[in-house]
Motif scaffolding. Structure first.
Motif, PDB file in Angstrom:
ATOM      1  N   LYS A 183       0.100   2.902 -16.613  1.00 11.69           N
ATOM      2  CA  LYS A 183       0.437   1.897 -17.606  1.00 11.69           C
ATOM      3  C   LYS A 183       0.128   0.507 -17.050  1.00 11.69           C
ATOM      4  N   GLY A 184      -0.246  -0.394 -17.958  1.00 12.15           N
ATOM      5  CA  GLY A 184      -0.527  -1.763 -17.526  1.00 12.15           C
ATOM      6  C   GLY A 184      -1.821  -1.847 -16.738  1.00 12.15           C
ATOM      7  N   ARG A 185      -1.864  -2.779 -15.799  1.00  8.84           N
ATOM      8  CA  ARG A 185      -3.053  -2.943 -14.966  1.00  8.84           C
ATOM      9  C   ARG A 185      -3.259  -1.721 -14.089  1.00  8.84           C
ATOM     10  N   ALA A 186      -4.545  -1.346 -13.897  1.00 10.74           N
ATOM     11  CA  ALA A 186      -4.868  -0.131 -13.146  1.00 10.74           C
ATOM     12  C   ALA A 186      -4.403  -0.207 -11.700  1.00 10.74           C
ATOM     13  N   ASN A 187      -4.592  -1.400 -11.075  1.00 13.50           N
ATOM     14  CA  ASN A 187      -4.150  -1.619  -9.691  1.00 13.50           C
ATOM     15  C   ASN A 187      -4.566  -0.459  -8.768  1.00 13.50           C
ATOM     16  N   PRO A 188      -5.877  -0.178  -8.638  1.00 17.82           N
ATOM     17  CA  PRO A 188      -6.313   0.962  -7.817  1.00 17.82           C
ATOM     18  C   PRO A 188      -5.905   0.807  -6.350  1.00 17.82           C
ATOM     19  N   ARG A 189      -5.473   1.919  -5.754  1.00 18.20           N
ATOM     20  CA  ARG A 189      -5.048   1.955  -4.358  1.00 18.20           C
ATOM     21  C   ARG A 189      -5.540   3.240  -3.692  1.00 18.20           C
ATOM     22  N   ARG A 190      -5.699   3.171  -2.404  1.00 18.35           N
ATOM     23  CA  ARG A 190      -6.082   4.350  -1.622  1.00 18.35           C
ATOM     24  C   ARG A 190      -5.004   5.432  -1.751  1.00 18.35           C
ATOM     25  N   LEU A 191      -5.424   6.695  -1.826  1.00 15.21           N
ATOM     26  CA  LEU A 191      -4.478   7.798  -1.855  1.00 15.21           C
ATOM     27  C   LEU A 191      -3.695   7.808  -0.549  1.00 15.21           C
ATOM     28  N   PRO A 192      -2.364   7.858  -0.614  1.00 13.74           N
ATOM     29  CA  PRO A 192      -1.578   7.881   0.622  1.00 13.74           C
ATOM     30  C   PRO A 192      -2.018   9.005   1.545  1.00 13.74           C
ATOM     31  N   SER A 193      -1.883   8.768   2.826  1.00 14.92           N
ATOM     32  CA  SER A 193      -2.361   9.742   3.821  1.00 14.92           C
ATOM     33  C   SER A 193      -1.649  11.078   3.689  1.00 14.92           C
ATOM     34  N   ARG A 194      -0.410  11.050   3.181  1.00 13.55           N
ATOM     35  CA  ARG A 194       0.301  12.316   3.023  1.00 13.55           C
ATOM     36  C   ARG A 194      -0.223  13.128   1.849  1.00 13.55           C
ATOM     37  N   GLY A 195      -1.039  12.477   1.009  1.00 10.06           N
ATOM     38  CA  GLY A 195      -1.700  13.190  -0.075  1.00 10.06           C
ATOM     39  C   GLY A 195      -0.966  13.221  -1.383  1.00 10.06           C
ATOM     40  N   GLY A 196       0.257  12.730  -1.444  1.00 10.10           N
ATOM     41  CA  GLY A 196       1.020  12.764  -2.686  1.00 10.10           C
ATOM     42  C   GLY A 196       0.702  11.573  -3.572  1.00 10.10           C
ATOM     43  N   VAL A 197       0.793  11.784  -4.889  1.00 10.81           N
ATOM     44  CA  VAL A 197       0.565  10.726  -5.870  1.00 10.81           C
ATOM     45  C   VAL A 197       1.920  10.270  -6.397  1.00 10.81           C
ATOM     46  N   ARG A 198       2.188   8.980  -6.268  1.00 10.01           N
ATOM     47  CA  ARG A 198       3.476   8.450  -6.690  1.00 10.01           C
ATOM     48  C   ARG A 198       3.641   8.531  -8.207  1.00 10.01           C
TER      49      ARG A 198
END
Length: 245
Positions: A183-198
Motif C-alpha cells: 500500500k502507498g509508496r512502493a519503497n523497494p528494499r532488499r530482501l532481509p538476509s533471513r529470507g522472510g517478507v515482513r
C-alpha cells in the motif's frame, strides 16, 4: 405723424476667441500620453493572456508543472519605455519566454511544443527508471544507473543486473529479490538476509529498476503559436478598452 429715424440705431458684433496654441499643445500631450499608456498596458495584458493560455494548455495536456516555466515580460515591466520609430510612431511589446535555463526543462518544452526524438548522449542506452523508485538522489540529481551505487541504493535495494529486454532494442536493469510495500509508496528494499517478507510487503523476484531503450519520441501536445495568434487578434479590443479608461 410717424417718427423718422435717420441712419442705424445700433450695431452688434460677436467675436469668438479660440484656445491659445499652448492649450492645443497641452491637449495634444495629454492625448499622446494616454494613448502611449494604453499601448503599454495593452501589450502587457496580451503577453499575460498568452502566457496564461500556454500554461493552461500544458496543464490540460497532462504536462504537470512544466507550464510554470512559461512567462511573459513586457515593456511595461521594464519601466514603461516605448520604441519610437519616428516622432509620430511608437510601439510597445511583450515577449513570451522560459524562466528556467535548465537544459532538461528547455528540452521538455521544445519536445512537447514541437515534437522531438530523444536519444542518449555519449551512451548506448536511454535509461528510464521505474516509477516505483525515487526520482531524485542526494543533492537533487536525477536517479540514473550511474549514481545507483553512490546514492546508497545498491546497499538498500541491491546491485543492478543487466538482462535482455522484452523485445529487440531494449535491455533491463533488474534487482533480484526485492520487497515492496503493498500500500502507498512502493519503497523497494532488499530482501532481509533471513529470507522472510515482513507484513505489508510483497516479494519481487526480479524488480525492474531501469528500462534501457535506444530512443523515444515525443509528440507535440501544445501549439503555443496558435495561442499567441489568438491573443494577437484580441489586441485591438484590448487597446480600445484601455483607451476608454
Amino acid at each position: 405723424m410717424a417718427p423718422h429715424f435717420c441712419g442705424a440705431l445700433a450695431m452688434f458684433k460677436a467675436t469668438v476667441t479660440g484656445p491659445s496654441s499652448s492649450h492645443f499643445r497641452e491637449l495634444e500631450r495629454q492625448i499622446r500620453d494616454k494613448a502611449e499608456r494604453a499601448l503599454l498596458e495593452a501589450s502587457h495584458e496580451a503577453g499575460r493572456r498568452a502566457s496564461s493560455g500556454i500554461r493552461a494548455a500544458m496543464s490540460r495536456a497532462g504536462l504537470g508543472r512544466l507550464g510554470n516555466a512559461i512567462d511573459a515580460t513586457s515593456d511595461l515591466d521594464k519601466g514603461g519605455r516605448l520604441y519610437r520609430s519616428s516622432s509620430r510612431e511608437v510601439s510597445a511589446s511583450s515577449a513570451i519566454h522560459l524562466k528556467s535555463r535548465s537544459e532538461r526543462t528547455v528540452g521538455a518544452v521544445e519536445a512537447y511544443t514541437r515534437g522531438a526524438t530523444i536519444r542518449p548522449r555519449n551512451a548506448r542506452w536511454l535509461w528510464i527508471p521505474s516509477p516505483e523508485l525515487q526520482r531524485r538522489v542526494k543533492g537533487g540529481a536525477r536517479l540514473t544507473p550511474a549514481n545507483w551505487q553512490s546514492s546508497g541504493l545498491a546497499q538498500r535495494i541491491g546491485p543492478l543486473v543487466k538482462i535482455p529486454g522484452r523485445h529487440a532494442g531494449e535491455v533491463l536493469l533488474i534487482v533480484q529479490a526485492v520487497t515492496i510495500a503493498t500500500k502507498g509508496r512502493a519503497n523497494p528494499r532488499r530482501l532481509p538476509s533471513r529470507g522472510g517478507v515482513r507484513a505489508g510487503r510483497e516479494l519481487r523476484e526480479n524488480f525492474i529498476a531501469f528500462t534501457g531503450i535506444r530512443s523515444t519520441s515525443r509528440q507535440a501536445r501544445v501549439d503555443p503559436h496558435k495561442i499567441i495568434e489568438g491573443v494577437r487578434a484580441e489586441i485591438p479590443s484590448i487597446l480600445a478598452s484601455k483607451l476608454e479608461k
